[in-house]
Design a protein around this motif. Structure first.
Motif, mmCIF file in Angstrom:
data_model
loop_
_atom_site.group_PDB
_atom_site.id
_atom_site.type_symbol
_atom_site.label_atom_id
_atom_site.label_comp_id
_atom_site.label_asym_id
_atom_site.label_seq_id
_atom_site.Cartn_x
_atom_site.Cartn_y
_atom_site.Cartn_z
ATOM 1 N N TRP B 256 1.328 -4.743 -62.232
ATOM 2 C CA TRP B 256 0.652 -4.444 -63.485
ATOM 3 C C TRP B 256 0.147 -5.742 -64.054
ATOM 4 O O TRP B 256 -0.612 -5.873 -64.870
ATOM 5 N N GLN B 258 -2.058 -7.503 -62.837
ATOM 6 C CA GLN B 258 -3.358 -7.315 -62.479
ATOM 7 C C GLN B 258 -4.263 -7.601 -63.778
ATOM 8 O O GLN B 258 -5.360 -8.026 -63.874
ATOM 9 N N VAL B 259 -3.607 -7.270 -64.983
ATOM 10 C CA VAL B 259 -4.342 -7.218 -66.104
ATOM 11 C C VAL B 259 -3.974 -8.448 -67.193
ATOM 12 O O VAL B 259 -2.586 -8.322 -67.293
ATOM 13 N N ARG B 260 -4.855 -9.084 -67.569
ATOM 14 C CA ARG B 260 -4.344 -10.127 -68.336
ATOM 15 C C ARG B 260 -3.601 -9.656 -69.629
ATOM 16 O O ARG B 260 -2.589 -10.279 -69.921
ATOM 17 N N GLY B 261 -3.720 -8.965 -70.390
ATOM 18 C CA GLY B 261 -2.986 -8.095 -71.645
ATOM 19 C C GLY B 261 -1.471 -7.777 -71.098
ATOM 20 O O GLY B 261 -0.735 -8.201 -71.883
ATOM 21 N N ASN B 262 -1.309 -7.385 -69.812
ATOM 22 C CA ASN B 262 0.086 -7.039 -69.639
ATOM 23 C C ASN B 262 0.733 -8.380 -69.200
ATOM 24 O O ASN B 262 1.976 -8.588 -69.671
ATOM 25 N N ARG B 263 0.048 -9.364 -68.578
ATOM 26 C CA ARG B 263 0.621 -10.757 -68.390
ATOM 27 C C ARG B 263 1.059 -11.343 -69.833
ATOM 28 O O ARG B 263 2.156 -11.937 -70.111
ATOM 29 N N ARG B 264 0.051 -11.116 -70.752
ATOM 30 C CA ARG B 264 0.366 -11.873 -71.918
ATOM 31 C C ARG B 264 1.568 -11.234 -72.805
ATOM 32 O O ARG B 264 2.334 -11.560 -73.249
ATOM 33 N N ARG B 265 1.637 -9.843 -72.610
ATOM 34 C CA ARG B 265 2.672 -8.977 -73.440
ATOM 35 C C ARG B 265 3.987 -9.452 -72.763
ATOM 36 O O ARG B 265 4.904 -9.833 -73.691
ATOM 37 N N GLY B 271 1.885 -14.323 -63.655
ATOM 38 C CA GLY B 271 1.966 -13.137 -63.325
ATOM 39 C C GLY B 271 1.341 -12.988 -61.787
ATOM 40 O O GLY B 271 0.223 -13.595 -61.590
#
Lengths: 549, 343
Positions: B256, B258-265, B271
């Motif tokens: 997961w 892979q996507v910036r938003g998930n890392r930020r969340r 990540g």
């Protein structure tokens, strides 16, 4: 070149060019600690190419180059390169929640991690020349750029084209980083970069050196903040000792006139002078050495207008005539901080208020208004009046001790805010859609319905108010209970009931329900209620009758 | 002829009278692998790969666990069952079912890149393939694992030079073991959370040769933590248990990321998009290698994946299951989390 992405090695010296900028954006987007972000920015501003530094300041303060390619074209070119059907691009986009990133993820693999070798100003210069070029030329430039870039660069390049660098860098953070880099006061920097300058011609030193900045006439006072009243209002003692004002729903601000210049600061210590041309003529009117605290708020004939109208004005550099007519901005002054160049903050509120009234009587201007004092004989009476806050265009009261100084920060005891409770209604979730940004790939955007006989009528969307854990639970529910799929939207089994809070209600013929809500959010998840127990369309209409006229 | 029915208890083979990864207690369950959304408590008899048995024992407690090795046939009511490596985690299997000339394969969770401990994914020819699609969108495109390991090692080194402990969040069964070797290259002592430790010792008892780890205990000296690596399940993230590692940096190993938003969340410092599931291309390659005409897409982006399969000329269908399709531990409602109890 080390060949490693910077997000895994914070603090390494930036390699040059566009890649350094891309690495900076990556790091700012990954790091959670403000100090690390500050260090990354300072590192960049200390080492980067001079023109690139100026452009980064410009981009992070909202001065991006004009858009030369629209989203659909970018997406189309991306699918031409990767050979995937367009619908699959769209599916991916709805999951990622960010167009620039979706394209960066879907483009064919890069040649390597090295990066393009060009500078940021190289690409911006090119983008500017493209404004007059044909679509074929634009396409060739975009495709060539993608080809020579690494993945982080592609993302940032797409962002440059599509706009909106919302990457967790506030204006304030950038200002602090610049202050640390060039060793000048943050307020001076904020003032300098808030002004009019052209990033394609100005040098970094011209913009920010000590000689360029000189004496800081703009500096605002720290804002004094109030605490919310949680207790019984009676505990404040005799009402006579207190000054009560309406609590406005605008942006808290300071208007400062010094050395022949006018400065308007927001509570976020962002310089907003250029945003509101309505204030510009105050510069000629007001005396030097004056600082007032008040509310930046749209208003016609002295009546406050909804915050939604103010939102149409924030974040825009160029204001249209239509906006100036529909959302003219006023300043409701409620405190005096400096007069004749003297700091008045230690004097009691009653004295400051009296002087403020005199000043506004002397210097009359259609956008400069006095926030009225609400006469109060008893707290009971005030409590009753508070129920009419919405009619007055306010969100409750500010209650300030008459003998209080103007303090710093949030100090308990002298200043209180007594806000009205939001309106609420119980509704059931019927549609869900994935969010964007940090809510990527998570169903967080919901549509709610009330009952109308045996039908469910949608009436609002809401995206906020739940904890991360609750969002995860609702997300899991949506994934298991979706009925149909319409593009990114899932219809969901109507089962989860939420209490929706909102600040206002208005008639709307754009919505099936006939109403539009202001600031709707989920106040709580009503696990105790079933879909049979939610409110009805009639309940909504009654609210519209009471509060929406 | 349908060899598998999708029932409310899970995937059911009527001809052989058994379930595969049922989500409610049944008489006979064939288990693809030991993750809690696939191996659930309460069935009377389980059939699994020999490497999965010790995992089921620590996760589900004592029970009837019959084991079988790769490719060895087992018959139930005349239905031929065999297990084939899925490459997801240790012991993870695809289930091949053959009856009256018809062959179906249930993939369970799988990845096509060989991680060295989970067994190399084996494409199995079949008529119908039931495939997971946790990462069934083209945006999921993994870097080669060695490159990701380099990223992880560089991150650890940079934490070491900053005097920080590196806390890596990884699924306590599977990814926690997978990252041990790359981590051991740069870190003399690897510490683990109790959940990771329990799995680790169970696998060691079963004969696995894994790099040594130490369990973080209340009396673990602070000096031992400094510059070293702690591996923990994501449930430990933000818990008071983390306090003693300060100063530390956190990194999440999950597809997961892979996507910036998930890392930020997730608010982690780093990540790493390291997954035990196949990426988009891996899924397509796997599907094609089976030669299957019909493909059921389950847990993940079923709608998009099955539609794409249809567009490339296969009979792609979408099935909803109760598998989490997650890469990280999710508490299963009503089932006590045995890992966490001992943490």
């Amino acid at each position: 070149m080390t060949g490693q992405p910077s997000h895994i090695s914070p603090g390494t010296p930036a390699t040059g060019g566009f890649r350094a900028f891309a690495d900076l954006v990556t790091e700012l987007g990954t790091t959670t600690k403000t100090n690390d972000k500050l260090d990354a920015l300072v590192n960049f501003f200390s080492h980067a190419d001079d023109r690139d530094r100026v452009w980064v300041i410009a981009i992070f303060s909202g001065r991006r180059p004009r858009r030369v390619v629209n989203s659909t074209l970018l997406a189309t070119w991306c699918t031409e390169l990767n050979g995937l059907p367009f619908w699959l691009f769209e599916e991916s986009y709805h999951t990622v929640g960010d167009l620039a990133e979706t394209i960066a993820l879907l483009l064919p693999n890069t040649a390597g991690d090295e990066g393009s070798g060009h500078a940021l100003h190289h690409y911006i210069g090119k983008l500017k020349t493209l404004e007059k070029e044909s679509e074929e030329t634009r396409k060739a430039f975009v495709l060539d750029s993608w080809r020579e870039m690494n993945e982080a660069e592609r993302f940032v390049f797409n962002k440059l084209i599509t706009g909106g660098f919302r990457i967790g860098v506030s204006q304030k953070l950038m200002v602090n980083a610049l202050a640390k880099t060039v060793k000048v006061e943050p307020s001076v920097i904020a003032h300098r970069i808030g002004g009019n300058w052209d990033p394609s011609t100005i040098r970094f030193d011209e913009l920010l050196s000590e000689e360029a900045t000189g004496t800081d006439w703009s500096k605002p006072y720290p804002f004094y903040l109030a605490h919310a009243i949680e207790d019984d209002i009676e505990k404040l003692g005799e009402p006579a000792g207190w000054q009560v004002e309406w609590k406005w729903d605008g942006i808290r601000g300071q208007i400062i006139k010094r050395n022949g210049e006018l400065f308007v600061w927001s509570r976020g210590e962002e310089l907003m002078t250029e945003k509101f041309p309505e204030y510009h003529s105050l510069c000629d009117l007001l005396p030097d050495g004056l600082a007032m605290d008040g509310e930046i708020i749209p208003s016609i004939d002295g009546k406050p207008l909804p915050f939604a109208l103010l939102q149409t004005r924030i974040g825009r550099k160029n204001v249209t005539k239509k906006q100036l007519q529909e959302a003219p901005i006023a300043f409701f002054a409620y405190d005096l901080l400096e007069y004749e160049g003297i700091d008045w903050r230690t004097r009691p509120l009653s004295e400051r208020r009296a002087q403020l009234e005199k000043i506004l009587a002397t210097y009359q201007h259609p956008t400069l208004l006095l926030s009225p004092v609400v006469a109060v004989d008893s707290w009971n009476e005030l409590a009753e009046l508070r129920q009419q806050s919405r009619e007055a265009g306010a969100e409750g009261f500010m209650i300030k001790k008459k003998d209080s100084p103007y303090g710093v920060g949030r100090k308990r005891g002298d200043w209180w805010k007594w806000k009205i409770d939001p309106l609420t209604i119980d509704a059931v979730m019927i549609y869900a859609q994935k969010g964007a940004g940090r809510r990527s790939n998570l169903y967080t955007d919901y549509t709610f319905a009330v009952r109308d006989g045996d039908k469910l009528i949608s009436f609002t969307k809401a995206y906020s108010g739940l904890t991360d854990k609750e969002f995860a639970q609702v997300d899991a529910f949506v994934k298991r209970n979706s009925i149909e799929k319409f593009g990114p939207v899932r219809t969901v089994k109507p089962e989860l009931v939420f209490e929706i809070a909102f600040e206002g209600i208005a008639a709307s013929n754009r919505h099936k329900s006939g109403v539009a809500l202001r600031f709707p959010r989920m106040l709580r998840w009503r696990h105790d209620k079933t879909v049979d127990e939610i409110n009805t369309l009639d309940d909504l209409k009654k609210m519209l009758e009471m509060y929406g006229k | 002829m349908a060899l598998i029915d999708f029932t409310e208890n899970g995937m059911y083979c009527r001809a052989g009278d058994f379930y595969i990864d049922p989500w409610r207690p049944v008489d006979r369950a064939v288990i693809t692998h030991g993750h809690s959304d696939h191996a659930r408590w309460g069935s009377k008899a389980y059939l699994c790969h020999i490497h999965t048995k010790p995992i089921l024992e620590i996760r589900l407690g004592p029970g009837q666990y019959d084991t079988v090795d790769w490719g060895v046939p087992v018959y139930m009511n005349g239905v031929r069952i065999s297990l084939h490596p899925a490459g997801h985690i240790i012991g993870s299997a695809q289930v091949r079912i053959e009856h009256e000339g018809e062959v179906w394969v249930v993939s369970g969770d799988y990845k096509t890149e060989n991680d060295g401990i989970s067994g190399a994914f084996e494409p199995v020819r079949c008529h119908t393939f039931i495939s997971e699609c946790t990462f069934g969108l083209p945006l999921y495109k993994w870097k080669p694992q060695e490159d990701i390991y380099d990223d992880i090692r560089n991150w650890i080194r940079s934490n070491q030079s900053a005097g920080k402990t590196s806390v890596l969040f990884a699924y306590s069964l599977g990814k926690a073991q997978r990252i041990l070797r790359p981590v051991a290259d740069v870190c003399p002592t690897i510490l683990t959370h109790g959940a990771v430790y329990n799995v680790h010792t169970a696998l060691e008892r079963a004969g696995w040769d894994l790099p040594a780890v130490q369990r973080v205990m209340p009396d673990t000296p602070k000096d031992l933590l400094k510059g070293n690596v702690v591996i923990a399940p994501s449930s430990a993230e933000g818990s008071p248990w983390m306090k003693k590692f300060a100063p530390y940096a956190t990194g999440i190993c999950s597809g997961w990321m892979q996507v910036r938003g998930n890392r930020r969340r997730r608010n982690a410092d780093a990540g790493f998009a390291l997954s035990d599931h196949a990426d988009w291309q891996g899924l397509l390659d796997a599907v094609k290698a089976t030669g299957a005409e019909r493909v059921y897409a389950t847990h993940g982006f079923q709608a998009a994946f099955s539609r794409y399969l249809t567009e490339i000329g296969l009979d792609g269908r979408e099935v909803k299951t109760e598998f989490g399709g997650e890469e990280e531990e999710q508490p299963t409602p009503g089932v006590p989390d045995l890992d966490e109890e001992t943490a």
